[in-house]
Design an enzyme around this catalytic site. Structure first.
Site, mmCIF file in Angstrom:
data_model
loop_
_atom_site.group_PDB
_atom_site.id
_atom_site.type_symbol
_atom_site.label_atom_id
_atom_site.label_comp_id
_atom_site.label_asym_id
_atom_site.label_seq_id
_atom_site.Cartn_x
_atom_site.Cartn_y
_atom_site.Cartn_z
ATOM 1 N N ASP A 126 29.732 32.298 61.739
ATOM 2 C CA ASP A 126 30.808 32.925 60.968
ATOM 3 C C ASP A 126 30.643 34.436 60.952
ATOM 4 O OD1 ASP A 126 32.293 30.730 60.349
ATOM 5 O OD2 ASP A 126 31.364 30.377 58.400
ATOM 6 N N ASP A 131 35.328 21.094 62.167
ATOM 7 C CA ASP A 131 34.394 21.804 61.292
ATOM 8 C C ASP A 131 33.576 20.817 60.466
ATOM 9 O OD1 ASP A 131 33.206 23.984 60.050
ATOM 10 O OD2 ASP A 131 35.102 24.959 59.564
HETATM 11 C C1 GLA Z 1 33.910 27.350 58.116
HETATM 12 C C2 GLA Z 1 34.128 27.892 59.509
HETATM 13 C C3 GLA Z 1 35.121 29.021 59.493
HETATM 14 C C4 GLA Z 1 36.412 28.563 58.880
HETATM 15 C C5 GLA Z 1 36.147 27.981 57.498
HETATM 16 C C6 GLA Z 1 37.392 27.340 56.924
HETATM 17 O O1 GLA Z 1 33.202 28.251 57.342
HETATM 18 O O2 GLA Z 1 32.920 28.272 60.085
HETATM 19 O O3 GLA Z 1 35.336 29.506 60.790
HETATM 20 O O4 GLA Z 1 37.008 27.594 59.713
HETATM 21 O O5 GLA Z 1 35.133 27.000 57.517
HETATM 22 O O6 GLA Z 1 37.176 26.790 55.706
#
Ligand code: GLA
Length: 750
Positions: A569, A499
């Site tokens: 997301d 990430d």
């Molecule tokens: C980002 C990712 C999510 C999750 C969060 C965790 O927003 O896109 O899928 O993994 O971080 O903090």
């Protein structure tokens, strides 16, 4: 195919009311893909002039395309009046400062702080295949690859003599795909540093301005929405200055004829294989022509090219389609599936995963994860992914990034125990990292505050309560990698979600010398590539999924390392229709992370049927993002059937051709798409009714991409129809209810 031939071009020009004849020797380069031709020529005095890009041309001498325009100010004695010529002709790699006032590809600052440069043709070379890209001493640079029998590469050597700067323009031409890739390698053959302040990767000059520009724009949770605008005089473009390719603009542009739609018209697709700051601009010039340029964003960029060193630009992929956007996208999909994505999972089905982020957020422990895994394994889910919150003392997003040590208060019994338990349930185990980040509240920041990107004396901007690590510094990368390795070697980990949750501010490094500070943006990206390269080399069987606050780094650079990327997301099935449609313009659905999540959806609060959520997630890697122990029993009971459906249709999604039929940007009531097997033996049509329509007849949906002469059984309707009928008359679809979906399987019945 690459053809090089010499010719003499003769032409007449009116000069002071007198018709004068001229002739000029040319070296012509003709690059042919199955349906397109790209042509340019070197003139006697070393200008590299662009002649043509578009639908295939015949075996003609194309030199005539380069004849000079009549101009009242043209000198009598000279072949060209340079002032006019420079700002009117089409160039392959325009340079700044000697009369071409349009968008340029190259700008420098030399030892005297002068910015003019002019590259002249020197020689050419043709090689089979395609060389990989690497910035010496730094990192591999992601790029498409091709064997000797798949493509050939033309290298044009250009020189700026006063600067002693060499530029090698690379053109790789694919034999069986309508693809040409471009990049440039600079070499400093002089004795002085040359500051490269603008080094773009490609320029294409079109001979008219009758194009629309399609871009993929958005924001967090609504990435890659399609926007189409008519080109107009002046400059129109997109970029990123955030240190990543960004949620806001994707490094993709299509220039299309005004009649271009999914199935007809001309489309020129450009995609930059890069994950950092980029720039793409279409300029309609005084002569109503269009110049398109693409490359690293020149804003805040300066690379000090020292004597004896080189600089390698990332590549631009150019795709030509004479059959609309659909064919353009299918070409990108094939190229990226076959010639960009690598590794163990390149051609393999991906495990059906369940990720605990939307299920628990930070509130989980070993028992909770095992509960989820136990239930998930019974339903046929194949992998548990432990998301953010397993390390340091991280119980919210305000701490511990950089402290990649297992938090044994949460992961009681340790990671090995948890993974063994999950494995015992017959499931694989995956883990989340955010390797590029550092929390102010972390052991790492206490020990190495100087490892964060920063400008001494200036306050550091926090975003999501974190800073970005200085990945231009190999010591930082080595340390983070050693921690990751400890974790990966401690248990049977088979998947990583990488990430990246904030953008760069106060772009300064505590280790780079002053004159090299502006290299930080690019060195950062090369640092990320270096670490990803080490990771995929050392752990070839681990499935790597990229992510950046959802889909802020859904780009071709990342696809080189990870065969799948978390698309957004936003997991709402209806929002995903737009996001996945836009993403598919350039990137293969087989790479799109797509999960079924719980309702009301956490991002938009919408409730959609479980079946629709499944059908939309089928167009991607497929998985679950919910607490399977707590969802309604009726939904849970559907999971085994959904997984069977995924297994049945995933080969089509992974290897077939995608045809877009509907599109919510034009009609927000419905959407539809198809995947057709390469041999046209079967296809899957998915229809989603966004909003129900009272008192209206059935909707007719015409299939695409089938074999006209084959007979297909439409399994769900028990109808036998020819491809011709299915594509021209279509099938009628009756649906009741908002957000509902149906799938239809067409199987060859000959
Ligand atoms: C980002 C990712 C999510 C999750 C969060 C965790 O927003 O896109 O899928 O993994 O971080 O903090």
């Amino acid at each position: 195919m690459i053809k090089v031939y010499e010719s003499v071009v003769n032409y007449d020009r009116w000069i002071n009311n007198e018709l004068k004849s001229f002739s000029e020797k040319l070296i012509n380069f003709k690059l042919d893909t199955p349906d397109s031709t790209y042509a340019f020529s070197a003139t006697e005095d070393g200008f590299l002039l662009h002649a043509y890009y578009g639908k295939s041309l015949g075996e003609d001498d194309l030199g005539y395309l380069l004849k000079l325009n009549e101009n009242p100010f043209t000198l009598k004695s000279n072949l060209r009046e340079k002032g006019t010529f420079m700002d009117a002709k089409s160039f392959e790699y325009p340079c700044y400062g000697t009369g071409d006032y349009r968008e340029s590809c190259l700008k420098v600052l030399d030892k005297n702080n002068m910015s003019a440069c002019e590259l002249h043709y020197d020689s050419y070379e043709i090689i089979k295949g395609k060389p990989s890209l690497r910035q010496k001493g730094l990192s591999v640079i992601p790029a498409t690859f091709a064997d000797e029998d798949e493509a050939s590469t033309l290298i044009i050597r250009m020189v700026d003599k006063p600067l002693k700067l060499v530029a090698k323009l690379y053109y790789t031409v694919f034999n069986d795909k309508n693809v040409i890739t471009r990049n440039v390698i600079f070499e400093n053959e002089g004795e002085d540093d040359i500051n490269l302040t603008r080094v773009l990767s490609a320029c294409v000059d079109f001979d008219n301005s009758n194009y629309d520009m399609i871009t993929l724009n958005g924001s967090w949770a609504r990435e890659r929405f399609v926007e189409r605008c008519r080109l107009h005089h002046g400059k129109q473009g997109i970029d990123s200055v955030k240190g990543e390719s960004s949620h806001q603009n994707n490094p993709f542009v299509a220039l299309v004829s005004s009649n271009c739609n999914e199935d007809m018209g001309e489309a020129f697709g450009f995609n930059f294989v890069y994950s950092g700051n980029f720039y793409a601009c279409a300029e309609v010039t005084q002569h109503k022509r269009t110049r398109f340029v693409m490359g690293i964003n020149p804003l805040d960029f300066n690379w000090v090219l020292e004597p004896g060193f080189d600089f390698v630009t990332p590549e631009v992929v150019m795709v030509y389609s004479d059959e609309g956007l659909g064919k353009m996208s299918r070409t990108f999909h094939d190229l990226y599936r076959e010639n960009l994505i690598r590794g163990y999972y390149k051609d393999k089905p991906r495990p059906v995963l369940i990720n605990n982020w939307e299920a628990t957020y930070f509130n989980f422990n070993t028992d909770k994860l095992i509960d989820i895994a136990r239930e998930a394994s019974k339903l046929g889910i194949e992998m548990l992914v432990m998301d953010d919150g397993w390390f340091g003392h991280r119980d919210s997003d305000n701490s511990s990034l950089g402290d990649w040590f297992v938090n044994e208060n949460k992961i009681t019994g340790g990671l090995k125990h948890l993974v063994s338990e999950v494995n015992r349930l017959g499931m694989k185990f995956g883990i989340w990292f955010e390797p590029e980040m550092i929390s102010p509240d972390s052991e790492l920041f206490k020990a190495h505050p100087d490892w964060a990107i920063q400008i001494k004396g200036r306050s550091m901007t926090q975003s999501r309560e974190q800073y970005v690590l200085d990945y231009s510094n190999s010591e930082v990368r080595d340390y983070i990698y050693s921690l990751m390795k400890n974790i990966l070697d401690s248990a049977n980990i088979e998947y990583i979600k990488w990430d990246m949750n904030r953008q760069i501010t106060e772009a300064g490094s505590t280790t780079l010398p002053v004159r090299k500070q502006r290299e930080l943006w690019h060195r950062y990206v090369l640092g990320v590539y270096d670490l990803m390269d080490r990771l995929v080399t050392d752990y070839p069987h681990i499935l790597l999924e990229n992510c950046s606050g959802g889909g802020a780094r859904f780009d071709a650079g990342m696809l080189y390392f990870s065969p799948q990327i978390w698309t957004s997301d936003d997991t709402d099935a209806i929002e995903r229709l737009k996001i996945q449609y836009g993403t598919s313009m350039c990137y293969p659905p087989s790479a799109m992370g797509a999960h079924v999540s719980d309702c009301p959806n956490h991002t938009v609060g919408r409730t959609t049927p479980f079946d629709t959520r499944g059908d939309v997630a089928l167009v991607g890697t497929f998985g679950y993002e919910l607490d399977v122990t707590r969802i309604p029993e009726a939904d849970r009971a559907k999971i085994p059937g959904q997984i069977d459906k995924f297994k049945k249709y995933n080969p089509l999604v992974r290897t077939g051709d995608q045809y877009r039929i509907g599109n919510m940007f034009e009609d927000n009531m419905w959407d539809a798409w198809m995947f057709v097997a390469k041999d046209k033996s079967e296809a899957l049509l998915t229809f989603v009714q966004v909003l129900g329509r009272p008192n209206t007849p059935s909707r007719t949906i015409k299939a695409k991409g089938l074999d006209e002469n084959k007979t297909y059984l439409v399994e769900e309707l028990n109808l036998r129809l020819s491809g011709k009928t299915l594509m021209n008359a279509g099938i009628s679809i009756d649906m009741y209810g908002d957000f509902s979906s149906k799938t239809y399987h067409f199987v060859s019945a000959d």
